[in-house]
Design a protein around this motif. Structure first.
Motif, short mmCIF file in Angstrom:
data_model
loop_
_atom_site.label_atom_id
_atom_site.label_comp_id
_atom_site.label_asym_id
_atom_site.label_seq_id
_atom_site.Cartn_x
_atom_site.Cartn_y
_atom_site.Cartn_z
N LEU A 72 30.38 -21.18 13.51
CA LEU A 72 30.29 -22.63 13.67
C LEU A 72 29.29 -23.22 12.67
CD1 LEU A 72 30.79 -25.30 15.25
CD2 LEU A 72 28.91 -24.62 16.73
N CYS A 73 28.11 -22.61 12.59
CA CYS A 73 27.08 -23.12 11.67
C CYS A 73 27.56 -23.06 10.22
CB CYS A 73 25.79 -22.33 11.85
SG CYS A 73 24.94 -22.64 13.42
N ALA A 74 28.24 -21.98 9.88
CA ALA A 74 28.74 -21.83 8.51
C ALA A 74 29.79 -22.88 8.19
CB ALA A 74 29.31 -20.43 8.31
N ALA A 75 30.70 -23.12 9.14
CA ALA A 75 31.76 -24.10 8.92
C ALA A 75 31.18 -25.51 8.78
CB ALA A 75 32.76 -24.04 10.07
N LEU A 76 30.23 -25.84 9.62
CA LEU A 76 29.64 -27.18 9.56
C LEU A 76 28.78 -27.34 8.32
CD1 LEU A 76 28.72 -27.67 13.33
CD2 LEU A 76 30.55 -28.82 12.04
N ALA A 77 28.09 -26.26 7.91
CA ALA A 77 27.30 -26.32 6.69
C ALA A 77 28.20 -26.58 5.48
CB ALA A 77 26.51 -25.03 6.50
N ALA A 78 29.39 -25.98 5.50
CA ALA A 78 30.34 -26.19 4.41
C ALA A 78 30.82 -27.64 4.35
CB ALA A 78 31.54 -25.25 4.56
N GLU A 79 30.73 -28.34 5.48
CA GLU A 79 31.12 -29.75 5.52
C GLU A 79 29.96 -30.67 5.14
OE1 GLU A 79 32.78 -30.72 9.31
OE2 GLU A 79 34.07 -28.95 9.36
N GLY A 80 28.79 -30.08 4.91
CA GLY A 80 27.66 -30.89 4.50
C GLY A 80 26.59 -31.11 5.55
N PHE A 81 26.77 -30.55 6.75
CA PHE A 81 25.76 -30.69 7.79
C PHE A 81 24.61 -29.72 7.49
CE2 PHE A 81 29.58 -32.18 9.97
CZ PHE A 81 29.11 -33.36 10.54
N ALA A 82 23.39 -30.20 7.63
CA ALA A 82 22.21 -29.38 7.32
C ALA A 82 21.37 -29.18 8.57
CB ALA A 82 21.37 -30.06 6.23
N GLY A 83 20.47 -28.19 8.50
CA GLY A 83 19.52 -27.97 9.59
C GLY A 83 20.09 -27.30 10.81
N LEU A 84 21.20 -26.56 10.66
CA LEU A 84 21.81 -25.85 11.79
C LEU A 84 21.26 -24.42 11.84
CD1 LEU A 84 25.44 -27.10 11.30
CD2 LEU A 84 24.09 -27.47 13.36
N HIS A 85 20.90 -23.97 13.04
CA HIS A 85 20.28 -22.66 13.19
C HIS A 85 21.01 -21.85 14.27
CE1 HIS A 85 16.79 -24.02 10.83
NE2 HIS A 85 17.00 -25.17 11.45
N SER A 86 21.46 -20.68 13.91
CA SER A 86 22.06 -19.74 14.86
C SER A 86 20.96 -18.79 15.33
CB SER A 86 23.21 -18.96 14.19
OG SER A 86 23.76 -18.02 15.09
N LEU A 87 20.56 -18.93 16.58
CA LEU A 87 19.47 -18.14 17.13
C LEU A 87 19.95 -17.31 18.31
CD1 LEU A 87 16.59 -20.80 17.12
CD2 LEU A 87 17.14 -19.11 15.35
N GLY A 88 19.10 -16.38 18.72
CA GLY A 88 19.40 -15.53 19.88
C GLY A 88 18.17 -15.36 20.72
N PRO A 89 18.31 -14.72 21.90
CA PRO A 89 17.18 -14.50 22.80
C PRO A 89 16.03 -13.78 22.10
CG PRO A 89 19.23 -13.98 23.90
CD PRO A 89 19.58 -14.22 22.46
N GLY A 90 14.82 -14.26 22.31
CA GLY A 90 13.66 -13.68 21.68
C GLY A 90 13.31 -14.28 20.34
N GLU A 91 14.17 -15.14 19.80
CA GLU A 91 13.92 -15.78 18.51
C GLU A 91 13.34 -17.17 18.72
OE1 GLU A 91 17.46 -13.37 16.16
OE2 GLU A 91 17.53 -15.56 16.30
N ALA A 92 12.83 -17.76 17.64
CA ALA A 92 12.16 -19.05 17.75
C ALA A 92 12.45 -19.89 16.51
CB ALA A 92 10.66 -18.87 17.94
N LEU A 93 12.32 -21.19 16.68
CA LEU A 93 12.44 -22.14 15.56
C LEU A 93 11.21 -23.02 15.55
CD1 LEU A 93 14.09 -23.62 13.34
CD2 LEU A 93 15.00 -25.09 15.17
N ARG A 94 10.51 -23.05 14.45
CA ARG A 94 9.34 -23.90 14.29
C ARG A 94 9.74 -25.10 13.45
NH1 ARG A 94 4.34 -23.20 15.87
NH2 ARG A 94 2.64 -24.32 14.86
N PHE A 95 9.35 -26.28 13.89
CA PHE A 95 9.77 -27.49 13.18
C PHE A 95 8.71 -28.57 13.32
CE2 PHE A 95 11.36 -27.54 17.48
CZ PHE A 95 11.21 -28.85 17.92
#
Length: 346
Positions: A323-346
């Motif tokens: 999903l993230c790859a397909a949307l990124a190809a359409e020009g959407f930015a800032g998409l993150h595919s994460l899993g349990p135990g992972e984090a995103l700092r922003f």
């Protein structure tokens, strides 16, 4: 600001997201994953007592059944949700307990931890679309998500002037069934457990009122959607065919019990759906109603909100990556595919 995935991203189940900065921390949902004896969020017992607030988007087990773990590990605050959501949880806790014991296992928390849960109701603190002070330096704005009775999306601000974070909570686009998603005013939803079994496992029904009033039923009709059924009940029977005595007792819960759980072949609920005239002259209407987002919905939401960072959740890692790859190809930015135990700092 940081988002820690305690569960729910890169998988389907045990939704739990810790949103925090250096001073403030809140938890969004705390559910389970129905695998084996159950998988629970990757909770940090050292963090839990310091949480400033907990928010619950809706009653489904994959969002709610691990809430008692928070109280077991020292959380003493409230869980912010809607009244309709809180009223459904007793049924979900009983069902989850039965499931776990059926796996020859025990719950990781006790009945006292379930009873310790305290709720604060979003609709009592402020109307949909208004900002509410949920705790010192914690503001929340909410609205109906359309996923389940009582379900909501939320926007949160931690600290003064911090970034606004939006939590979809299994949001779906409201089209049909807007009243059904919110529920009739004054309805006691403790009498109306709405559960969604796996696709193809049959429909689930619950009533809206007794005394010859309305009933609401929901069940899967395909990937990411369900059927809403509205019926005007003249009389009712239990699923096993015995008389419920609803008209004589005049109790709202009689109709609820008569239409509860899955609709087995030959049951009253199935006959009501197939041949409403055979059960005392009901009028029945089935409406297709989407309860999870597809890629078109995600694309629409990203365009509407313009978020700088987004984390798709509630599906497997490979599907999220795609999903993230397909949307990124359409020009959407800032998409993150994460899993349990992972984090995103922003």
């Amino acid at each position: 600001m940081q988002l820690d995935i305690w569960g729910g991203a890169g998988e389907h189940g045990r939704s739990s997201y810790l949103l925090h900065n250096d001073r403030i921390g809140v938890l969004l949902d705390c559910g389970v994953k129905k695998t084996g004896a159950g998988q629970y969020p990757l909770v940090d017992p050292n963090v839990i007592p310091r949480l400033n607030a907990v928010f619950l988007s809706h009653a489904h087990e994959d969002h709610s059944m691990a809430l008692p773990l928070l109280y077991k590990h020292g959380y003493r605050g409230v869980v912010w949700t809607t009244r309709a959501t809180a009223q459904q949880l007793d049924t979900y806790f009983a069902s989850w307990k039965k499931y776990v014991r059926g796996q020859s296992a025990e719950l990781p928390y006790g009945d006292e931890d379930v009873k310790a849960i305290r709720f604060a109701y979003l609709e009592d603190a402020g109307a949909s679309g208004e900002w509410i002070d949920a705790a010192p330096h914690v503001k929340v704005c909410w609205g109906r998500s359309g996923h389940l009775v009582g379900s909501v999306w939320m926007m949160l601000e931690l600290g003064d002037g911090g970034p606004a974070c939006r939590f979809g909570g299994d949001r779906c686009r409201l089209r049909h069934g807007r009243r059904g998603a919110a529920g009739p005013a004054g309805t006691d939803w403790r009498k109306l457990p709405l559960r969604f079994p796996p696709s193809g496992a049959g429909r689930t029904c619950s009533s809206g009122r007794g005394n010859g009033g309305s009933a609401v039923a929901a069940g899967p009709s395909g990937a990411g959607s369900c059927e809403w059924l509205g019926a005007d009940l003249g009389r009712a029977r239990r699923a096993d065919g015995a008389r419920s005595g609803m008209a004589e007792r005049g109790r709202a819960d009689a109709a609820a019990r008569s239409l509860d759980n899955r609709l087995a072949a030959g049951s009253f609920g199935q006959r009501l759906l197939d041949e409403p005239e055979s059960e005392g002259g009901c009028s029945v209407e089935a409406i297709r109603y989407k309860v999870h987002q597809g890629v078109t919905d995600v694309r629409r939401m990203l365009r509407a909100f313009g978020s700088r960072q987004s984390v798709p959740v509630h599906t497997g890692r490979s599907a999220t990556d795609a999903l993230c790859a397909a949307l990124a190809a359409e020009g959407f930015a800032g998409l993150h595919s994460l899993g349990p135990g992972e984090a995103l700092r922003f």
